[in-house]
Structures are given as structure tokens and as C-alpha cells.
Design an enzyme around this catalytic site. Structure first.
Site, PDB file in Angstrom:
ATOM      1  N   GLY A 179     -44.233 -24.020  39.756  1.00 12.77           N
ATOM      2  CA  GLY A 179     -44.007 -23.612  38.370  1.00 12.77           C
ATOM      3  C   GLY A 179     -42.866 -24.376  37.747  1.00 12.77           C
ATOM      4  O   GLY A 179     -42.388 -25.357  38.309  1.00 12.77           O
ATOM      5  N   ASN A 180     -42.464 -23.943  36.580  1.00 13.92           N
ATOM      6  CA  ASN A 180     -41.349 -24.597  35.889  1.00 13.92           C
ATOM      7  C   ASN A 180     -40.535 -23.535  35.147  1.00 13.92           C
ATOM      8  O   ASN A 180     -40.904 -22.364  35.121  1.00 13.92           O
ATOM      9  CB  ASN A 180     -41.871 -25.680  34.939  1.00 13.92           C
ATOM     10  CG  ASN A 180     -42.770 -25.113  33.871  1.00 13.92           C
ATOM     11  OD1 ASN A 180     -42.319 -24.403  32.974  1.00 13.92           O
ATOM     12  ND2 ASN A 180     -44.067 -25.399  33.960  1.00 13.92           N
ATOM     13  N   ARG A 181     -39.443 -23.965  34.549  1.00 14.14           N
ATOM     14  CA  ARG A 181     -38.472 -23.026  33.973  1.00 14.14           C
ATOM     15  C   ARG A 181     -38.730 -22.651  32.524  1.00 14.14           C
ATOM     16  O   ARG A 181     -37.889 -22.025  31.898  1.00 14.14           O
ATOM     17  CB  ARG A 181     -37.062 -23.621  34.076  1.00 14.14           C
ATOM     18  CG  ARG A 181     -36.559 -23.782  35.484  1.00 14.14           C
ATOM     19  CD  ARG A 181     -35.112 -24.256  35.461  1.00 14.14           C
ATOM     20  NE  ARG A 181     -34.644 -24.634  36.776  1.00 14.14           N
ATOM     21  CZ  ARG A 181     -34.244 -23.767  37.705  1.00 14.14           C
ATOM     22  NH1 ARG A 181     -34.272 -22.465  37.444  1.00 14.14           N
ATOM     23  NH2 ARG A 181     -33.833 -24.192  38.877  1.00 14.14           N
ATOM     24  N   SER A 182     -39.860 -23.045  31.957  1.00 12.98           N
ATOM     25  CA  SER A 182     -40.090 -22.719  30.549  1.00 12.98           C
ATOM     26  C   SER A 182     -40.211 -21.208  30.360  1.00 12.98           C
ATOM     27  O   SER A 182     -40.975 -20.539  31.047  1.00 12.98           O
ATOM     28  CB  SER A 182     -41.368 -23.398  30.056  1.00 12.98           C
ATOM     29  OG  SER A 182     -41.597 -23.040  28.714  1.00 12.98           O
TER      30      SER A 182
END
Ligand code: CTP
Ligand code: CA
Length: 230
Positions: A33-36
Site C-alpha cells: 500500500g501507500n500513505r495516501s
């Protein structure tokens, strides 16, 4: 009009906004995943609705945020699901804004059962495959003539040069470029950006609330509507 109160200049328009960040599953309990956070996309949705638009918000993993009022919310998980939802909603859209952070890669294999560690064994490497580039695809195959397509890019170095090159590569009309670094932008309520236009325009947006950047985006989008029929 009072400061902050807008004409309903998006009345009769359908806008599609993607928000959040995709999660690419490895097994039933793990993902890449990512931090958005989704805050920028949600601010775009709220401001567009306030300006009279019909809004479809394709939301990738944004359960921490409250549902915006008066918006059609379509929850998705992965990049492939996000693509399906965006293409479907874009069919009759006047504008598409890709604020979501889309994973560039996904695990090549999904393990149907939880991946287990074994004593004395090194972990298996994770093989990745490319995800579809949704922004490039919708920019290339405009679902209707005059549809305005907007991308977002977070860059750490050579922000403007990288942004210009990315705008050309994607083929979108506008690209909002954010400079990111430690604790900048991700999860924060405020941002600093420049909006690059395919026509060569450059619109700086000072550090401030994501609503202000959102309204600047809608101003630039409505500029590009003028001349086209509502
Ligand atoms: N985007 C997309 N589909 C992807 C990757 C990105 O639609 N598979 C969109 C994002 O929603 C964003 C824009 O493209 O609006 C720019 O994303 P970014 O990650 O900066 O672009 P990339 O081409 O993936 O470049 P990089 O290699 O720098 O990550
Ligand atoms: Ca990327």
C-alpha cells in the site's frame, strides 16, 4: 458574493474523482500500500458538490474519512478495481480528476492462504507486475469530446521538470504537482502545489488548506469547459 462562497458554476456537470491509495493484496491478510490518506480527493469532492456538480467519488481505502454529503461514493481496493470504477463513471463525465495514489505494481501471485514462515528457510522474494496506467488510458481514450482530465503527482526532486515530463507522458490537460518530503503533504490538512497545464500554463497554489487547491483545480477545469456546451 462573500469570500469563500462560490457561484454554482459546476451545475449540470458530472465530475469523477479518485481518492485514497490502492492496496494490492499478497495474501488474505497482507497488502502493498501507500500513505495516501484520501483527504485531497475528498476536498475535491466537497468543493465540486458545493459548486453544484454531480460528483462520483471513487474511494480507495479511505474508511478513516467521513463520507462527503451529496456525493456518489464508490469504494474500491486495488488498482484494477479502481480502473474499472473510473472507466465506468467516466463514460458520461465532463471531468475526471485522478487524485488517488495508484500502486504502480502488484504482486504477481495472490496466495489464497496466509503466507507462513518456516524455521531455517529464507523468505520467498515477492515478484511484481505492472498495474494499468489509468490516467494515461482515460487521457488517450476520452469518453466524450472535451472531457477534461486532471492528474496529481508528488515529486521529491526537480519538481517542475519532472511534472512537465509527466504531464506530456500522461496526456492529461492539467497536472497538480506537489512537492513532498518528510511529513509534507501525506496525511496533512494543508499543501503547496503548482498546477501545470498542457497549454503551458503554470498556476502556483500557496501553502494552505486542500479546499483552496481544490477550488483552484475547479477554476482551471471550468476555464477549459468554456466554449464547450454544458
Ligand atoms: N496513475 C494512474 N495509474 C497508475 C499510476 C498513476 O492513473 N497506474 C495516476 C495517479 O492517480 C496520478 C498520476 O497518474 O494522478 C501520476 O501518478 P504518479 O505516480 O506520479 O505517476 P507515475 O507515472 O506512476 O510516475 P512515477 O514513476 O513517478 O511513480
Ligand atoms: Ca506511480
Amino acid at each position: 458574493l462573500a469570500r469563500g462562497v462560490r457561484e454554482p458554476d459546476l451545475t449540470g456537470r458530472h465530475v469523477v474523482i479518485s481518492a485514497g491509495g490502492t492496496r494490492e493484496p499478497l495474501d488474505p491478510v497482507r497488502f502493498l500500500g501507500n500513505r495516501s490518506s484520501g483527504k485531497q480527493g475528498y476536498a475535491l469532492a466537497r468543493t465540486a458538490a458545493a459548486r453544484g456538480a454531480r460528483v462520483t467519488l471513487i474511494a480507495a481505502n479511505t474508511t478513516a474519512l467521513p463520507d462527503p454529503a451529496g456525493v456518489d461514493l464508490v469504494p474500491v481496493g486495488t488498482a484494477v478495481q479502481l480502473r474499472e470504477a473510473v472507466l465506468k463513471a467516466a463514460a458520461d463525465a465532463d471531468a475526471v480528476v485522478m487524485a488517488a495514489a495508484v500502486a504502480d505494481f502488484r504482486p504477481a501471485v495472490y496466495a489464497a492462504g496466509k503466507i507462513k514462515k518456516r524455521d531455517g528457510q529464507d523468505p520467498e522474494p515477492i515478484s511484481l507486475v505492472r498495474n494499468p496506467d489509468i490516467l494515461a488510458e482515460i487521457s488517450r481514450d476520452r469518453a466524450r469530446p472535451g472531457q477534461v482530465v486532471v492528474g496529481f503527482a508528488a515529486e521529491t526532486d526537480d519538481v517542475l521538470a519532472n511534472g512537465r515530463a509527466k504531464l506530456r507522458r500522461k496526456g492529461c490537460d492539467l497536472l497538480v504537482v506537489n512537492e513532498v518530503g518528510e511529513s509534507k503533504t501525506f496525511g496533512e490538512a494543508e499543501s503547496e502545489a503548482v498546477v501545470l497545464g498542457a497549454d503551458g500554463s503554470e498556476t502556483p497554489v500557496p501553502f494552505g488548506p486542500k479546499e483552496v487547491l481544490s477550488d483552484t483545480v475547479w477554476d482551471l477545469v471550468t476555464d477549459r469547459f468554456s466554449g464547450a456546451s454544458a
